[in-house]
Scaffold this motif. Structure first.
Motif, mmCIF file in Angstrom:
data_model
loop_
_atom_site.group_PDB
_atom_site.id
_atom_site.type_symbol
_atom_site.label_atom_id
_atom_site.label_comp_id
_atom_site.label_asym_id
_atom_site.label_seq_id
_atom_site.Cartn_x
_atom_site.Cartn_y
_atom_site.Cartn_z
ATOM 1 N N TRP A 3 0.827 -1.208 0.000
ATOM 2 C CA TRP A 3 0.000 0.000 0.000
ATOM 3 C C TRP A 3 0.862 1.259 0.000
ATOM 4 O O TRP A 3 0.686 2.147 -0.833
ATOM 5 C CB TRP A 3 -0.925 -0.043 1.213
ATOM 6 N N LYS A 4 1.794 1.361 0.934
ATOM 7 C CA LYS A 4 2.651 2.551 1.006
ATOM 8 C C LYS A 4 3.507 2.682 -0.261
ATOM 9 O O LYS A 4 3.722 3.792 -0.760
ATOM 10 C CB LYS A 4 3.547 2.478 2.238
ATOM 11 N N TYR A 5 3.964 1.570 -0.779
ATOM 12 C CA TYR A 5 4.769 1.565 -2.001
ATOM 13 C C TYR A 5 3.975 2.162 -3.160
ATOM 14 O O TYR A 5 4.492 2.972 -3.944
ATOM 15 C CB TYR A 5 5.191 0.126 -2.304
ATOM 16 N N VAL A 6 2.702 1.764 -3.264
ATOM 17 C CA VAL A 6 1.832 2.291 -4.325
ATOM 18 C C VAL A 6 1.610 3.782 -4.148
ATOM 19 O O VAL A 6 1.687 4.559 -5.102
ATOM 20 C CB VAL A 6 0.480 1.544 -4.341
ATOM 21 N N THR A 7 1.337 4.189 -2.904
ATOM 22 C CA THR A 7 1.109 5.606 -2.619
ATOM 23 C C THR A 7 2.324 6.449 -2.983
ATOM 24 O O THR A 7 2.203 7.507 -3.612
ATOM 25 C CB THR A 7 0.766 5.800 -1.137
ATOM 26 N N ASP A 8 3.514 5.972 -2.601
ATOM 27 C CA ASP A 8 4.749 6.696 -2.924
ATOM 28 C C ASP A 8 4.977 6.750 -4.437
ATOM 29 O O ASP A 8 5.445 7.766 -4.964
ATOM 30 C CB ASP A 8 5.948 6.018 -2.246
ATOM 31 N N LEU A 9 4.647 5.656 -5.120
ATOM 32 C CA LEU A 9 4.819 5.613 -6.578
ATOM 33 C C LEU A 9 3.909 6.621 -7.275
ATOM 34 O O LEU A 9 4.325 7.317 -8.209
ATOM 35 C CB LEU A 9 4.532 4.199 -7.093
ATOM 36 N N LEU A 10 2.661 6.740 -6.811
ATOM 37 C CA LEU A 10 1.725 7.691 -7.401
ATOM 38 C C LEU A 10 2.189 9.128 -7.178
ATOM 39 O O LEU A 10 2.072 9.977 -8.068
ATOM 40 C CB LEU A 10 0.325 7.487 -6.811
ATOM 41 N N ILE A 11 2.733 9.418 -5.999
ATOM 42 C CA ILE A 11 3.251 10.755 -5.717
ATOM 43 C C ILE A 11 4.464 11.042 -6.589
ATOM 44 O O ILE A 11 4.585 12.127 -7.180
ATOM 45 C CB ILE A 11 3.615 10.884 -4.224
ATOM 46 N N GLU A 12 5.351 10.068 -6.691
ATOM 47 C CA GLU A 12 6.584 10.237 -7.470
ATOM 48 C C GLU A 12 6.298 10.498 -8.944
ATOM 49 O O GLU A 12 7.006 11.262 -9.602
ATOM 50 C CB GLU A 12 7.442 8.976 -7.323
ATOM 51 N N THR A 13 5.236 9.865 -9.484
ATOM 52 C CA THR A 13 4.910 10.016 -10.909
ATOM 53 C C THR A 13 3.895 11.120 -11.169
ATOM 54 O O THR A 13 3.468 11.304 -12.309
ATOM 55 C CB THR A 13 4.365 8.685 -11.462
ATOM 56 N N GLY A 14 3.497 11.854 -10.126
ATOM 57 C CA GLY A 14 2.542 12.937 -10.299
ATOM 58 C C GLY A 14 1.123 12.461 -10.530
ATOM 59 O O GLY A 14 0.299 13.190 -11.088
ATOM 60 N N ILE A 53 7.299 -3.326 -11.955
ATOM 61 C CA ILE A 53 7.737 -4.723 -12.010
ATOM 62 C C ILE A 53 7.870 -5.276 -10.594
ATOM 63 O O ILE A 53 7.443 -6.395 -10.298
ATOM 64 C CB ILE A 53 9.071 -4.843 -12.772
ATOM 65 N N TYR A 54 8.451 -4.487 -9.688
ATOM 66 C CA TYR A 54 8.593 -4.941 -8.304
ATOM 67 C C TYR A 54 7.233 -5.066 -7.624
ATOM 68 O O TYR A 54 7.022 -5.948 -6.784
ATOM 69 C CB TYR A 54 9.484 -3.976 -7.522
ATOM 70 N N LEU A 55 6.303 -4.220 -7.998
ATOM 71 C CA LEU A 55 4.978 -4.241 -7.389
ATOM 72 C C LEU A 55 4.208 -5.515 -7.725
ATOM 73 O O LEU A 55 3.324 -5.925 -6.961
ATOM 74 C CB LEU A 55 4.181 -3.013 -7.851
ATOM 75 N N THR A 56 4.536 -6.174 -8.828
ATOM 76 C CA THR A 56 3.808 -7.392 -9.211
ATOM 77 C C THR A 56 4.007 -8.524 -8.221
ATOM 78 O O THR A 56 3.300 -9.531 -8.287
ATOM 79 C CB THR A 56 4.233 -7.875 -10.612
ATOM 80 N N HIS A 57 4.952 -8.396 -7.272
ATOM 81 C CA HIS A 57 5.130 -9.429 -6.253
ATOM 82 C C HIS A 57 3.859 -9.625 -5.439
ATOM 83 O O HIS A 57 3.530 -10.746 -5.037
ATOM 84 C CB HIS A 57 6.281 -9.054 -5.309
ATOM 85 N N THR A 58 3.148 -8.530 -5.168
ATOM 86 C CA THR A 58 1.915 -8.631 -4.388
ATOM 87 C C THR A 58 0.688 -8.206 -5.189
ATOM 88 O O THR A 58 -0.418 -8.220 -4.655
ATOM 89 C CB THR A 58 1.992 -7.744 -3.127
ATOM 90 N N ARG A 59 0.889 -7.839 -6.454
ATOM 91 C CA ARG A 59 -0.240 -7.410 -7.295
ATOM 92 C C ARG A 59 -0.264 -8.197 -8.602
ATOM 93 O O ARG A 59 0.077 -7.692 -9.667
ATOM 94 C CB ARG A 59 -0.143 -5.909 -7.575
ATOM 95 N N PRO A 60 -0.630 -9.472 -8.548
ATOM 96 C CA PRO A 60 -0.696 -10.258 -9.783
ATOM 97 C C PRO A 60 -1.728 -9.728 -10.776
ATOM 98 O O PRO A 60 -1.682 -10.081 -11.953
ATOM 99 C CB PRO A 60 -1.071 -11.664 -9.289
#
Length: 265
Positions: A84-95, A134-141
């Motif tokens: 969850w936090k990884y996704v949130t940080d990714l969305l912020i990083e990509t605008g 790609i790293y996110l696919t570990h928990t998001r098939p």
């Protein structure tokens, strides 16, 4: 670890595991100076921790809650793994923190090609978020296929490829909390699911196949019963029952690409 009787996984060289005579299993995963130890053999786990303390200066942090961007939550009946936090940080990083959510990660009818006629995009701007996905696919098939498609164009990204990557980010915006749920249950069945996009690539007419298998919830189970196998073969059935449809198949195009490829070799 090998001196302690552990075997090194060939699929992931940072994973070591050991099966005891009683049927228990103990696994150790290491990343730089972080280690996860798990298993159902309490004696072996205690022995392993004692040996590690003898070899290294370590500190036990208790039950696993967070590891390399992966969050772990527990209940009496299950374990939930997410980023969850990884996704949130990714969305912020990509605008994309305030973007409009999308219902699916990719348009099911979209066929991406090399698109040499399309305008190019900054390679770094494309590769960074795709690498994170790609790293996110570990928990998001649920995004695994879409990410596998856009990762094919890392060497020369074009505008349609970037738009497809943004579509995945929009999908994540609407479902940042999704993850994998490991349920505690006594039902042990072996199931496999597969689907193929026959000759779906518009670049070289190669096929794309995807599959996943499920075997209960253990790491080592002997299984001798028949397994359930699910696949999508409606097209093959329709063609078998209606020979007129044969001229609509992709065999001719496939043969053409195959021969051309062999001639070039």
């Amino acid at each position: 670890m090998k001196d302690l009787g552990y075997r090194q996984s060939q699929g992931d060289h940072t994973l070591f595991f050991k099966h005891s005579a009683s049927g228990g299993v103990t696994a150790l995963l290491v990343y730089v100076d972080d280690i996860i130890v798990t298993g159902n053999d309490e004696k072996e786990k205690d022995d392993l921790k004692r040996r590690l303390i003898q070899e290294f200066e370590i500190k036990e942090l208790g039950r696993l809650k967070y590891f390399l961007g992966i969050e772990v939550a527990y209940s009496r009946q299950d374990i939930f793994v997410s980023q969850w936090k990884y996704v949130t940080d990714l969305l912020i990083e990509t605008g994309k923190a305030d973007c409009k959510p999308a219902a699916t990660p990719m348009d099911s009818n979209q066929k991406l090609s090399e698109g040499r006629e399309e305008p190019p995009v900054d390679k770094g701007m494309y590769q960074r978020p795709v690498g994170r996905l790609i790293y996110l696919t570990h928990t998001r098939p649920d995004i695994a296929y879409s990410v596998s498609v856009i990762s094919q164009f890392m060497h020369d990204p074009r505008e349609p490829h970037l738009q497809a990557a943004h579509r995945i980010l929009h999908y994540l915006k609407g479902s940042p909390e999704k993850g994998i749920l490991f349920k505690r249950n006594s039902v042990l069945t072996l199931e496999a699911y597969t689907d193929a996009d026959y000759a779906g690539s518009i670049v070289d007419r190669r096929s794309t196949i995807g599959y996943c298998t499920f075997l209960g919830d253990d790491l080592r189970v002997k299984w001798e019963e028949p397994m359930k196998f699910y696949c999508d073969n409606k097209s093959a059935i329709n063609i078998a029952h209606n020979p007129i449809q044969h001229d609509r198949t992709k065999h001719i195009e496939i043969d053409r690409h195959f021969i051309k490829e062999k001639l070039e070799e």
